[in-house]
Scaffold this motif. Structure first.
Motif, PDB file in Angstrom:
ATOM      1  N   GLN A 184       0.659  -1.292  -0.416  1.00  0.00           N
ATOM      2  CA  GLN A 184      -0.135   0.271   0.024  1.00  0.00           C
ATOM      3  C   GLN A 184       0.516   1.745   0.127  1.00  0.00           C
ATOM      4  OE1 GLN A 184      -2.759  -0.552   2.895  1.00  0.00           O
ATOM      5  NE2 GLN A 184      -3.999  -0.036   1.597  1.00  0.00           N
ATOM      6  N   GLU A 185       1.603   1.120   1.218  1.00  0.00           N
ATOM      7  CA  GLU A 185       2.805   3.054   0.789  1.00  0.00           C
ATOM      8  C   GLU A 185       3.743   2.634  -0.508  1.00  0.00           C
ATOM      9  OE1 GLU A 185       5.349   2.549   4.165  1.00  0.00           O
ATOM     10  OE2 GLU A 185       4.959   0.559   4.801  1.00  0.00           O
TER      11      GLU A 185
ATOM     12  N   THR B 115       3.220   0.808  -3.607  1.00  0.00           N
ATOM     13  CA  THR B 115       2.817   1.421  -5.102  1.00  0.00           C
ATOM     14  C   THR B 115       1.268   1.910  -4.992  1.00  0.00           C
ATOM     15  OG1 THR B 115       1.296  -0.608  -5.103  1.00  0.00           O
ATOM     16  CG2 THR B 115       4.241  -0.941  -5.322  1.00  0.00           C
ATOM     17  N   GLY B 116       1.148   2.215  -3.890  1.00  0.00           N
ATOM     18  CA  GLY B 116      -0.191   3.296  -3.710  1.00  0.00           C
ATOM     19  C   GLY B 116      -1.858   2.252  -4.356  1.00  0.00           C
ATOM     20  N   ALA B 117      -1.013   0.576  -4.118  1.00  0.00           N
ATOM     21  CA  ALA B 117      -2.536   0.123  -4.888  1.00  0.00           C
ATOM     22  C   ALA B 117      -2.937  -0.640  -3.335  1.00  0.00           C
ATOM     23  CB  ALA B 117      -1.750  -0.580  -5.552  1.00  0.00           C
ATOM     24  N   ASN B 118      -4.439  -0.358  -4.014  1.00  0.00           N
ATOM     25  CA  ASN B 118      -5.137  -1.597  -2.367  1.00  0.00           C
ATOM     26  C   ASN B 118      -5.134  -3.029  -2.471  1.00  0.00           C
ATOM     27  OD1 ASN B 118      -5.328   0.551  -0.962  1.00  0.00           O
ATOM     28  ND2 ASN B 118      -7.510   0.310  -0.993  1.00  0.00           N
ATOM     29  N   ASN B 119      -5.278  -3.192  -4.167  1.00  0.00           N
ATOM     30  CA  ASN B 119      -4.807  -4.487  -4.945  1.00  0.00           C
ATOM     31  C   ASN B 119      -3.332  -5.212  -5.160  1.00  0.00           C
ATOM     32  OD1 ASN B 119      -5.482  -6.945  -6.619  1.00  0.00           O
ATOM     33  ND2 ASN B 119      -6.518  -6.219  -7.869  1.00  0.00           N
TER      34      ASN B 119
ATOM     35  N   THR C 254      -2.122  -6.743  -8.925  1.00  0.00           N
ATOM     36  CA  THR C 254      -2.065  -5.878  -9.559  1.00  0.00           C
ATOM     37  C   THR C 254      -0.746  -5.047  -9.240  1.00  0.00           C
ATOM     38  OG1 THR C 254      -4.410  -5.720  -9.419  1.00  0.00           O
ATOM     39  CG2 THR C 254      -3.004  -4.176 -11.112  1.00  0.00           C
TER      40      THR C 254
ATOM     41  N   LEU D  42      -7.820  -1.483  -7.253  1.00  0.00           N
ATOM     42  CA  LEU D  42      -8.154  -1.571  -6.360  1.00  0.00           C
ATOM     43  C   LEU D  42      -9.093  -2.454  -5.945  1.00  0.00           C
ATOM     44  CD1 LEU D  42     -10.581   2.599  -6.505  1.00  0.00           C
ATOM     45  CD2 LEU D  42      -8.419   0.922  -5.144  1.00  0.00           C
ATOM     46  N   THR D  43     -10.261  -3.446  -7.200  1.00  0.00           N
ATOM     47  CA  THR D  43     -10.676  -4.676  -6.837  1.00  0.00           C
ATOM     48  C   THR D  43     -10.163  -5.695  -7.971  1.00  0.00           C
ATOM     49  OG1 THR D  43     -12.441  -3.676  -8.989  1.00  0.00           O
ATOM     50  CG2 THR D  43     -12.909  -3.520  -6.686  1.00  0.00           C
TER      51      THR D  43
ATOM     52  N   VAL E 252      -2.514   7.198  -0.702  1.00  0.00           N
ATOM     53  CA  VAL E 252      -3.629   5.526  -0.002  1.00  0.00           C
ATOM     54  C   VAL E 252      -3.403   6.165   1.521  1.00  0.00           C
ATOM     55  CG1 VAL E 252      -2.141   4.259  -0.433  1.00  0.00           C
ATOM     56  CG2 VAL E 252      -4.247   3.208  -0.471  1.00  0.00           C
ATOM     57  N   LYS E 253      -4.278   5.779   2.099  1.00  0.00           N
ATOM     58  CA  LYS E 253      -4.246   5.107   3.168  1.00  0.00           C
ATOM     59  C   LYS E 253      -4.822   3.927   4.195  1.00  0.00           C
ATOM     60  CE  LYS E 253      -8.053   8.840   3.893  1.00  0.00           C
ATOM     61  NZ  LYS E 253      -9.640   8.587   4.241  1.00  0.00           N
ATOM     62  N   LEU E 254      -3.131   3.851   5.193  1.00  0.00           N
ATOM     63  CA  LEU E 254      -3.021   2.230   5.079  1.00  0.00           C
ATOM     64  C   LEU E 254      -4.001   2.179   5.814  1.00  0.00           C
ATOM     65  CD1 LEU E 254       0.650   2.837   6.184  1.00  0.00           C
ATOM     66  CD2 LEU E 254       0.000   2.312   4.144  1.00  0.00           C
ATOM     67  N   GLY E 255      -4.447   0.063   6.014  1.00  0.00           N
ATOM     68  CA  GLY E 255      -5.019  -0.458   6.500  1.00  0.00           C
ATOM     69  C   GLY E 255      -5.900  -0.844   5.332  1.00  0.00           C
TER      70      GLY E 255
ATOM     71  N   THR F 222      -8.909   1.181   4.446  1.00  0.00           N
ATOM     72  CA  THR F 222     -10.105   1.519   3.914  1.00  0.00           C
ATOM     73  C   THR F 222     -10.760   1.485   3.187  1.00  0.00           C
ATOM     74  OG1 THR F 222      -7.250   1.718   3.035  1.00  0.00           O
ATOM     75  CG2 THR F 222      -8.185   3.366   5.392  1.00  0.00           C
ATOM     76  N   ALA F 223     -11.403   3.158   2.929  1.00  0.00           N
ATOM     77  CA  ALA F 223     -12.047   3.122   1.500  1.00  0.00           C
ATOM     78  C   ALA F 223     -11.512   3.276   0.396  1.00  0.00           C
ATOM     79  CB  ALA F 223     -13.122   4.039   1.546  1.00  0.00           C
ATOM     80  N   ALA F 224     -11.737   2.560  -0.376  1.00  0.00           N
ATOM     81  CA  ALA F 224     -10.354   2.625  -1.330  1.00  0.00           C
ATOM     82  C   ALA F 224     -10.716   3.804  -2.304  1.00  0.00           C
ATOM     83  CB  ALA F 224     -10.421   1.244  -2.690  1.00  0.00           C
ATOM     84  N   ASN F 225      -9.576   4.061  -2.875  1.00  0.00           N
ATOM     85  CA  ASN F 225      -9.440   5.937  -3.149  1.00  0.00           C
ATOM     86  C   ASN F 225      -8.977   5.773  -5.229  1.00  0.00           C
ATOM     87  OD1 ASN F 225      -9.470   8.710  -4.587  1.00  0.00           O
ATOM     88  ND2 ASN F 225      -7.645   9.480  -3.646  1.00  0.00           N
TER      89      ASN F 225
ATOM     90  N   THR G 276      -5.221   6.679  -7.206  1.00  0.00           N
ATOM     91  CA  THR G 276      -4.277   6.297  -6.051  1.00  0.00           C
ATOM     92  C   THR G 276      -3.189   5.558  -6.895  1.00  0.00           C
ATOM     93  OG1 THR G 276      -5.334   4.446  -5.286  1.00  0.00           O
ATOM     94  CG2 THR G 276      -4.807   6.557  -4.138  1.00  0.00           C
TER      95      THR G 276
END
Lengths: 90, 162
Positions: free
Chosen positions: A46-47, A49-53, A56, B32-33, B115-118, B120-123, B126
């Motif tokens: 997350q920190e 690459t900034g990606a939540n997935n 990817t 994100l998904t 991005v907010k760590l943990g 969180t709701a996806a933005n 980012t």
């Protein structure tokens, strides 16, 4: 014909036993032997690459070179199909 | 292969925009998904293949010309060049590594929000170059798979003596 059937049954049994023993030897799901890389990617995706997935992030950032090869394979496949099928009309 | 009945044509024409929108959603939310450029591109190409099957290759080839195939392949090449170009831009900016994510966490640019760590709701704004690469690969996969399906349908048409 009978001997062929018997031979087929024997070969099938050998292969089946091989697969079953291999399946029994697999180590349990979700417990890798070496987990350093997995832990690093899970902790820092997350920190960095900034990606939540995370998938990817691995595919396009950490292992981007592999994806480049994949895209090249697709390009080569499309090129081959075009070379085969383009000029078919008489 | 000739076209199917009027019912099939109508229904597939109605469904096609929704399939396309879903595929584009999968591409755009790749960071994100679950999903990404390859998967979303395959979804959109499947919708195009559905239209091709519903209307039949005879009707389709009557509408299409040689230059449309050229446009399709140009789009595919644009996707490929965009992908590898973004990879090479990593050699110019930032820490100068191939496939360096040079846009991440730069607030001034598109897709640069932190991005907010943990959990969180996806933005969507980012992840730096990851969405751009998803767009490039998505374009490439759409054009590539549709080109394959189109040319194979073309070959089928000729085999049936039309």
């Amino acid at each position: 014909m009978l001997t062929r059937n018997i031979a087929g049954v024997i070969v099938f049994s050998i292969v089946a036993v091989f697969f079953i023993f291999t399946a029994l030897l697999m180590h349990p799901f979700g417990v890798p032997d070496e987990s350093d890389m997995d832990d690093y990617i899970i902790d820092n995706t997350q920190e960095e690459t900034g990606a939540n997935n995370g998938v990817t992030a691995v595919v396009f950032d950490y292992r981007g070179f592999d994806t480049l090869g994949e895209a090249t394979v697709l390009f080569a496949a499309v090129t081959g199909v075009i070379v085969l099928f383009r000029r078919l009309k008489k | 292969m000739s076209g199917m009945s009027k019912i099939v044509k109508t229904i597939s024409s109605i469904i096609f925009p929704f399939i396309t929108i879903y595929g584009l959603y999968v591409i755009a939310h790749g960071h994100l998904t679950p999903g990404g450029g390859f998967q979303g591109g395959a979804v959109v190409a499947s919708g195009l293949a559905m239209l091709l099957v519903a209307y039949g290759s005879v009707w389709t080839m009557g509408k299409l010309k040689e230059k449309h195939l050229s446009i399709n392949q140009t789009l595919e090449s644009v996707g490929a060049i965009g992908f590898i170009g973004l990879a090479f831009f990593g050699l110019i900016f930032g820490t100068k590594i191939f496939f360096n994510n040079f846009l991440v966490n730069k607030q001034d640019y598109l897709f640069g929000a932190t991005v907010k760590l943990g959990e969180t709701a996806a933005n969507i704004n980012t992840a730096g170059i990851l969405p751009l690469m998803n767009f490039a690969v998505g374009l490439k996969v759409i054009a590539g798979l549709f080109g394959i399906v189109l040319l194979m349908a073309y070959a089928t048409r000729l085999k049936e003596g039309k």
